[in-house]
Motif scaffolding. Structure first.
Motif, short mmCIF file in Angstrom:
data_model
loop_
_atom_site.label_atom_id
_atom_site.label_comp_id
_atom_site.label_asym_id
_atom_site.label_seq_id
_atom_site.Cartn_x
_atom_site.Cartn_y
_atom_site.Cartn_z
N GLU A 26 -26.67 -96.17 -29.64
CA GLU A 26 -28.00 -96.56 -29.17
C GLU A 26 -28.57 -95.44 -28.31
OE1 GLU A 26 -29.85 -99.19 -29.85
OE2 GLU A 26 -28.34 -100.03 -31.19
N PRO A 27 -29.85 -95.10 -28.49
CA PRO A 27 -30.45 -94.03 -27.69
C PRO A 27 -30.67 -94.45 -26.23
CG PRO A 27 -32.11 -95.05 -29.09
CD PRO A 27 -30.78 -95.65 -29.49
N LEU A 28 -30.76 -93.45 -25.38
CA LEU A 28 -31.09 -93.70 -23.97
C LEU A 28 -32.48 -94.32 -23.88
CD1 LEU A 28 -29.93 -90.29 -22.46
CD2 LEU A 28 -28.96 -92.53 -21.88
N PRO A 29 -32.79 -95.01 -22.77
CA PRO A 29 -34.14 -95.56 -22.60
C PRO A 29 -35.21 -94.47 -22.71
CG PRO A 29 -32.65 -96.43 -20.94
CD PRO A 29 -31.90 -95.35 -21.65
N VAL A 30 -36.36 -94.84 -23.22
CA VAL A 30 -37.44 -93.89 -23.45
C VAL A 30 -37.83 -93.16 -22.16
CG1 VAL A 30 -39.90 -93.69 -24.03
CG2 VAL A 30 -38.40 -95.08 -25.46
N GLU A 31 -37.95 -93.87 -21.07
CA GLU A 31 -38.36 -93.24 -19.82
C GLU A 31 -37.36 -92.18 -19.38
OE1 GLU A 31 -41.11 -93.28 -18.13
OE2 GLU A 31 -42.01 -94.62 -19.61
N GLU A 32 -36.07 -92.42 -19.61
CA GLU A 32 -35.06 -91.43 -19.25
C GLU A 32 -35.14 -90.21 -20.17
OE1 GLU A 32 -31.84 -89.45 -17.45
OE2 GLU A 32 -33.32 -90.93 -16.77
N LEU A 33 -35.39 -90.44 -21.45
CA LEU A 33 -35.57 -89.32 -22.38
C LEU A 33 -36.78 -88.47 -21.96
CD1 LEU A 33 -34.95 -91.19 -25.76
CD2 LEU A 33 -33.41 -89.55 -24.66
N TYR A 34 -37.85 -89.13 -21.59
CA TYR A 34 -39.07 -88.43 -21.16
C TYR A 34 -38.79 -87.63 -19.89
CZ TYR A 34 -43.77 -87.99 -19.08
OH TYR A 34 -44.92 -87.53 -18.49
N ARG A 35 -38.04 -88.20 -18.97
CA ARG A 35 -37.72 -87.48 -17.72
C ARG A 35 -36.93 -86.21 -18.03
NH1 ARG A 35 -33.81 -86.34 -14.30
NH2 ARG A 35 -32.20 -87.34 -15.58
N ARG A 36 -35.94 -86.35 -18.90
CA ARG A 36 -35.10 -85.19 -19.23
C ARG A 36 -35.90 -84.14 -20.01
NH1 ARG A 36 -28.95 -87.34 -20.57
NH2 ARG A 36 -28.97 -89.13 -19.14
N LEU A 37 -36.74 -84.59 -20.91
CA LEU A 37 -37.56 -83.65 -21.68
C LEU A 37 -38.49 -82.87 -20.76
CD1 LEU A 37 -38.36 -82.51 -24.42
CD2 LEU A 37 -39.92 -84.45 -24.71
N THR A 38 -39.04 -83.54 -19.77
CA THR A 38 -39.91 -82.87 -18.79
C THR A 38 -39.14 -81.78 -18.04
OG1 THR A 38 -41.30 -84.83 -18.50
CG2 THR A 38 -41.32 -83.21 -16.73
N VAL A 39 -37.93 -82.09 -17.62
CA VAL A 39 -37.09 -81.10 -16.94
C VAL A 39 -36.83 -79.90 -17.85
CG1 VAL A 39 -34.79 -80.66 -15.98
CG2 VAL A 39 -35.97 -82.80 -15.44
N LEU A 40 -36.57 -80.17 -19.12
CA LEU A 40 -36.27 -79.10 -20.07
C LEU A 40 -37.48 -78.20 -20.30
CD1 LEU A 40 -34.21 -81.23 -22.60
CD2 LEU A 40 -33.32 -79.38 -21.15
N LEU A 41 -38.67 -78.79 -20.39
CA LEU A 41 -39.87 -77.98 -20.60
C LEU A 41 -40.20 -77.15 -19.35
CD1 LEU A 41 -42.10 -80.54 -22.54
CD2 LEU A 41 -40.95 -78.51 -23.46
N GLU A 42 -40.02 -77.74 -18.18
CA GLU A 42 -40.25 -77.01 -16.94
C GLU A 42 -39.26 -75.85 -16.81
OE1 GLU A 42 -39.94 -80.07 -14.04
OE2 GLU A 42 -42.04 -80.72 -14.25
#
Length: 275
Positions: A104-120
């Motif tokens: 099962e994938p991680l919650p969407v909000e957590e994925l979004y948080r991590r993706l933001t960190v990666l882009l920054e």
């Protein structure tokens, strides 16, 4: 070559993130396979093959073999006899080769948080790349450091294009009318992607039905699974960019990536293929 051969065959490419992940998945589950690396050993480039598989320097003989077997002209592909599965879809591959798979994938909000960190982080790493190294190629694949940065930004861009109604019918070609070997252009593209991603999550993302099937060419994942793939795929390439800075360019990073970013993401363990 025979479609009646019941052995498991993996068609993959050096430097391909999804290829590394599926190789590790098969090896981790003690599943033997015949390896077919579509990258030419002499490093030369076949323009016609590049246009189909989306990777420079592919071996036309292996691509012809895939075509004769009725396989898609992209990698990774796992074949068993006449049946095949796109290697980006672990669930379908597991069913094809007989592996139990339930994730099962991680919650969407957590994925979004991590993706933001990666882009920054990518923006920070871009500033550390010397201008005269932008066209240097990553190991064993004709993709430059500038291409790698552009690819990182293109992954969430493709997700947003999908949400805007553009189906992902094949390997995406991110066409931009500027010189992406310019750090200014790359920085601008990255900022645009991050801004549009934030805007989308604050508006349409709030009512998105994440259980809907995504319109992609490699399977029938939910939008949630597609966004998970966007996040871990981005993360893997940011890991590679970090490796380039530290191991190739000998640039000391003040704050390397936190390993917690990878927890519970279905991404490769290694940064690169060994062979």
């Amino acid at each position: 070559m025979s479609a009646t051969d019941t052995s498991i065959h993996l068609y993959w490419a050096t430097g391909c993130t999804s290829c590394l992940r599926i190789k590790e998945f098969l090896e981790r589950n003690n599943t033997s396979f015949v390896s077919h690396n579509v990258i030419q050993k002499d490093g030369s480039t076949d323009a016609d093959a590049e246009s189909t598989v989306g990777i420079q320097g592919v071996d036309p003989e292996i691509m012809d073999e895939m075509a004769e077997l009725g396989l898609p002209q992209h990698v990774p592909i796992v074949r068993r006899g006449e049946e095949w599965a796109d290697g980006k879809d672990l669930e379908n591959v597991a069913e094809l080769v007989g592996i139990d798979y339930d994730a099962e994938p991680l919650p969407v909000e957590e994925l979004y948080r991590r993706l933001t960190v990666l882009l920054e982080t990518t923006q920070e790493y871009l500033e550390l790349l010397p201008d005269d190294e932008l066209e240097t190629h990553i190991p064993n694949r004709p993709r430059s450091y500038a291409d790698l940065v552009q690819h990182i930004y293109s992954l969430p861009d493709v997700f947003m294009m999908h949400e805007a109604g553009v189906p992902m019918t094949g390997v995406p070609r991110m066409e931009h009318h500027w010189d992406h070997n310019s750090k200014i252009a790359l920085r601008t593209y990255g900022s645009s992607v991050q801004g549009r991603l934030d805007d989308w999550f604050e508006s349409a993302g709030q009512t998105c039905d994440w259980s809907e099937t995504a319109d992609v060419f490699w399977g029938q994942p939910t939008k949630h699974a597609f966004f998970e793939r966007t996040t871990w795929h981005t993360g893997q390439h940011v890991r590679q960019l970090e490796w380039v800075l530290e191991e190739v360019l000998n640039i000391e990073l003040e704050e390397p990536l936190d390993s917690a970013l990878w927890e519970d993401l279905p991404m490769p363990e290694k940064v690169w293929n060994d062979n």
